[in-house]
Design a protein around this motif. Structure first.
Motif, PDB file in Angstrom:
ATOM      1  N   VAL A  76       6.392  14.014  -4.243  1.00  0.00           N
ATOM      2  CA  VAL A  76       5.597  12.790  -4.345  1.00  0.00           C
ATOM      3  C   VAL A  76       4.316  12.929  -3.537  1.00  0.00           C
ATOM      4  O   VAL A  76       3.225  12.580  -4.008  1.00  0.00           O
ATOM      5  CB  VAL A  76       6.419  11.581  -3.870  1.00  0.00           C
ATOM      6  N   ALA A  77       4.420  13.446  -2.309  1.00  0.00           N
ATOM      7  CA  ALA A  77       3.233  13.627  -1.483  1.00  0.00           C
ATOM      8  C   ALA A  77       2.256  14.605  -2.130  1.00  0.00           C
ATOM      9  O   ALA A  77       1.034  14.384  -2.110  1.00  0.00           O
ATOM     10  CB  ALA A  77       3.638  14.125  -0.100  1.00  0.00           C
ATOM     11  N   ALA A  78       2.779  15.681  -2.722  1.00  0.00           N
ATOM     12  CA  ALA A  78       1.914  16.649  -3.400  1.00  0.00           C
ATOM     13  C   ALA A  78       1.193  16.002  -4.575  1.00  0.00           C
ATOM     14  O   ALA A  78       0.014  16.280  -4.836  1.00  0.00           O
ATOM     15  CB  ALA A  78       2.736  17.844  -3.859  1.00  0.00           C
ATOM     16  N   ARG A  79       1.886  15.133  -5.276  1.00  0.00           N
ATOM     17  CA  ARG A  79       1.286  14.426  -6.411  1.00  0.00           C
ATOM     18  C   ARG A  79       0.148  13.517  -5.950  1.00  0.00           C
ATOM     19  O   ARG A  79      -0.914  13.452  -6.584  1.00  0.00           O
ATOM     20  CB  ARG A  79       2.383  13.612  -7.093  1.00  0.00           C
ATOM     21  N   LEU A  80       0.350  12.854  -4.829  1.00  0.00           N
ATOM     22  CA  LEU A  80      -0.700  11.996  -4.289  1.00  0.00           C
ATOM     23  C   LEU A  80      -1.919  12.818  -3.861  1.00  0.00           C
ATOM     24  O   LEU A  80      -3.066  12.446  -4.135  1.00  0.00           O
ATOM     25  CB  LEU A  80      -0.163  11.212  -3.084  1.00  0.00           C
ATOM     26  N   GLY A  81      -1.648  13.936  -3.181  1.00  0.00           N
ATOM     27  CA  GLY A  81      -2.752  14.771  -2.729  1.00  0.00           C
ATOM     28  C   GLY A  81      -3.541  15.387  -3.871  1.00  0.00           C
ATOM     29  O   GLY A  81      -4.768  15.528  -3.789  1.00  0.00           O
ATOM     30  N   ALA A  82      -2.861  15.729  -4.964  1.00  0.00           N
ATOM     31  CA  ALA A  82      -3.531  16.379  -6.089  1.00  0.00           C
ATOM     32  C   ALA A  82      -4.540  15.464  -6.782  1.00  0.00           C
ATOM     33  O   ALA A  82      -5.598  15.913  -7.244  1.00  0.00           O
ATOM     34  CB  ALA A  82      -2.490  16.871  -7.096  1.00  0.00           C
ATOM     35  N   VAL A  83      -4.211  14.168  -6.843  1.00  0.00           N
ATOM     36  CA  VAL A  83      -5.102  13.254  -7.570  1.00  0.00           C
ATOM     37  C   VAL A  83      -6.151  12.622  -6.663  1.00  0.00           C
ATOM     38  O   VAL A  83      -7.066  11.950  -7.152  1.00  0.00           O
ATOM     39  CB  VAL A  83      -4.296  12.140  -8.270  1.00  0.00           C
ATOM     40  N   TYR A  84      -6.030  12.823  -5.370  1.00  0.00           N
ATOM     41  CA  TYR A  84      -6.901  12.135  -4.418  1.00  0.00           C
ATOM     42  C   TYR A  84      -8.395  12.260  -4.758  1.00  0.00           C
ATOM     43  O   TYR A  84      -9.113  11.247  -4.753  1.00  0.00           O
ATOM     44  CB  TYR A  84      -6.636  12.658  -3.005  1.00  0.00           C
ATOM     45  N   PRO A  85      -8.919  13.468  -5.053  1.00  0.00           N
ATOM     46  CA  PRO A  85     -10.368  13.575  -5.286  1.00  0.00           C
ATOM     47  C   PRO A  85     -10.869  12.760  -6.479  1.00  0.00           C
ATOM     48  O   PRO A  85     -12.059  12.423  -6.536  1.00  0.00           O
ATOM     49  CB  PRO A  85     -10.573  15.088  -5.530  1.00  0.00           C
ATOM     50  N   GLU A  86      -9.993  12.445  -7.409  1.00  0.00           N
ATOM     51  CA  GLU A  86     -10.414  11.759  -8.624  1.00  0.00           C
ATOM     52  C   GLU A  86     -10.317  10.242  -8.524  1.00  0.00           C
ATOM     53  O   GLU A  86     -10.701   9.527  -9.451  1.00  0.00           O
ATOM     54  CB  GLU A  86      -9.541  12.233  -9.799  1.00  0.00           C
ATOM     55  N   LEU A  87      -9.813   9.730  -7.424  1.00  0.00           N
ATOM     56  CA  LEU A  87      -9.532   8.302  -7.317  1.00  0.00           C
ATOM     57  C   LEU A  87     -10.731   7.507  -6.821  1.00  0.00           C
ATOM     58  O   LEU A  87     -11.577   8.028  -6.090  1.00  0.00           O
ATOM     59  CB  LEU A  87      -8.364   8.081  -6.346  1.00  0.00           C
ATOM     60  N   PRO A  88     -10.801   6.224  -7.182  1.00  0.00           N
ATOM     61  CA  PRO A  88     -11.798   5.332  -6.575  1.00  0.00           C
ATOM     62  C   PRO A  88     -11.576   5.216  -5.075  1.00  0.00           C
ATOM     63  O   PRO A  88     -10.483   5.479  -4.571  1.00  0.00           O
ATOM     64  CB  PRO A  88     -11.535   3.982  -7.273  1.00  0.00           C
ATOM     65  N   ARG A  89     -12.605   4.796  -4.360  1.00  0.00           N
ATOM     66  CA  ARG A  89     -12.547   4.800  -2.902  1.00  0.00           C
ATOM     67  C   ARG A  89     -11.379   3.961  -2.362  1.00  0.00           C
ATOM     68  O   ARG A  89     -10.698   4.369  -1.427  1.00  0.00           O
ATOM     69  CB  ARG A  89     -13.871   4.270  -2.341  1.00  0.00           C
ATOM     70  N   GLY A  90     -11.139   2.790  -2.925  1.00  0.00           N
ATOM     71  CA  GLY A  90     -10.059   1.942  -2.430  1.00  0.00           C
ATOM     72  C   GLY A  90      -8.701   2.597  -2.582  1.00  0.00           C
ATOM     73  O   GLY A  90      -7.850   2.521  -1.693  1.00  0.00           O
ATOM     74  N   GLU A  91      -8.485   3.248  -3.724  1.00  0.00           N
ATOM     75  CA  GLU A  91      -7.210   3.924  -3.951  1.00  0.00           C
ATOM     76  C   GLU A  91      -7.093   5.171  -3.080  1.00  0.00           C
ATOM     77  O   GLU A  91      -5.999   5.541  -2.663  1.00  0.00           O
ATOM     78  CB  GLU A  91      -7.059   4.249  -5.436  1.00  0.00           C
ATOM     79  N   GLN A  92      -8.221   5.816  -2.791  1.00  0.00           N
ATOM     80  CA  GLN A  92      -8.185   6.934  -1.853  1.00  0.00           C
ATOM     81  C   GLN A  92      -7.720   6.475  -0.469  1.00  0.00           C
ATOM     82  O   GLN A  92      -6.981   7.185   0.218  1.00  0.00           O
ATOM     83  CB  GLN A  92      -9.563   7.578  -1.741  1.00  0.00           C
TER      84      GLN A  92
END
Length: 278
Positions: A7-23
């Motif tokens: 789960v943590a890896a999944r969160l880290g993988a998408v981080y660069p593509e997310l809007p600032r609030g979701e980051q």
């Protein structure tokens, strides 16, 4: 489950593509994983300084049906972690006693580190100031609660164990109020009966100190003070040693605040000797 941190890896993988609030939500989750994932959605959003709907959008974007579904994935990951440790423990059975000692020592070290001085100070203040203290636990953890009650009752008045049985607990709740404190030990698998009593006590204004594990009891959001034993303290069979150790730390922190303790202990010794005579 591919690994303990999927789960943590999944969160880290998408981080660069997310809007600032979701980051911001992802940063909070990864900085304190898995603990940040196991509270309420509102507390998570507050820590990230975003709105709850922003947090909800993140979990929907990542394919979970909602925050509860995300939390279920985190808890399932934790259970798989425990199963993996148990399989490893069994596979190395010839070295079992040595490995058990190493794991016990590591868990104790982690427990002592988690129970920092400021946290123990807050618990000690509540234990010393409460009108009444009620201790309770679930399967096995009730032994730690019993130990707390037995020791603390020797040091101050008004300390009792929450009784078993719905009728007995209902009678306790009749008299609970804002001056009272419940100390609950709640570990996986979390106790429904503990949860029902604690929620009823909180509804009557009682305060809560909760001792739980790395994956957090569902009661975490109810606690005024939360003492969370780390993952290292879980072990393949969740040894009771760590729960007793943290209880000892709580008691040691509380004793200096109880000015009546010396005289009470003298009276207790005298009464014990008197009652023990033929």
């Amino acid at each position: 489950m591919a690994n303990d941190d999927e789960v943590a890896a999944r969160l880290g993988a998408v981080y660069p593509e997310l809007p600032r609030g979701e980051q911001a939500i992802v940063r909070v989750l990864l900085d304190d994983y898995p603990f940040a994932a196991l509270g309420s959605l509102r507390s998570l959003a507050d820590r990230a300084k975003v709105s709850p709907p922003t947090a909800s959008r993140l979990f929907a974007r990542l394919g979970w049906s909602g925050f509860a579904d995300f939390q279920a994935a985190v808890r399932a990951e934790g259970r798989e972690h425990d199963r993996s440790r148990l399989r490893e423990f069994v596979a190395t059975a010839p070295d079992g006693p040595r490995r058990a000692a190493e794991q016990l020592r590591a868990g104790l070290d982690a427990t002592v580190a988690a129970a920092g001085e400021p946290l123990l100070g807050r618990i000690a203040a509540l234990l010393s100031q409460a009108r009444g203290v009620w201790g309770m636990g679930g399967p096995l953890s009730e032994l730690a609660a019993d130990y707390l009650v037995r020791q603390l009752a020797s040091l101050r008045p008004g300390v009792r164990r929450v009784p078993d049985g719905a009728a007995e607990r209902a009678r306790v709740l009749l008299d609970l109020g804002p001056g009272d404190l419940v100390v609950a030990y709640d570990f996986r698998r979390y106790s429904d009966t503990t949860a029902r009593f604690v929620r009823a006590a909180r509804a009557r204004g009682a305060r809560l100190v909760l001792v739980t594990d790395a994956w957090e009891s569902p009661l975490a959001a109810q606690a005024e003070v939360l003492l969370r034993l780390p993952r290292d303290a879980a072990g393949p069979i969740a040894p009771l040693t760590h729960e007793i150790a943290v209880t000892e730390l709580i008691l040691v922190a509380t004793v200096p605040l109880l000015t009546e303790s010396p005289g009470r202990l003298e009276n207790l010794d005298a009464l014990t000797a008197e009652l023990g005579q033929d």
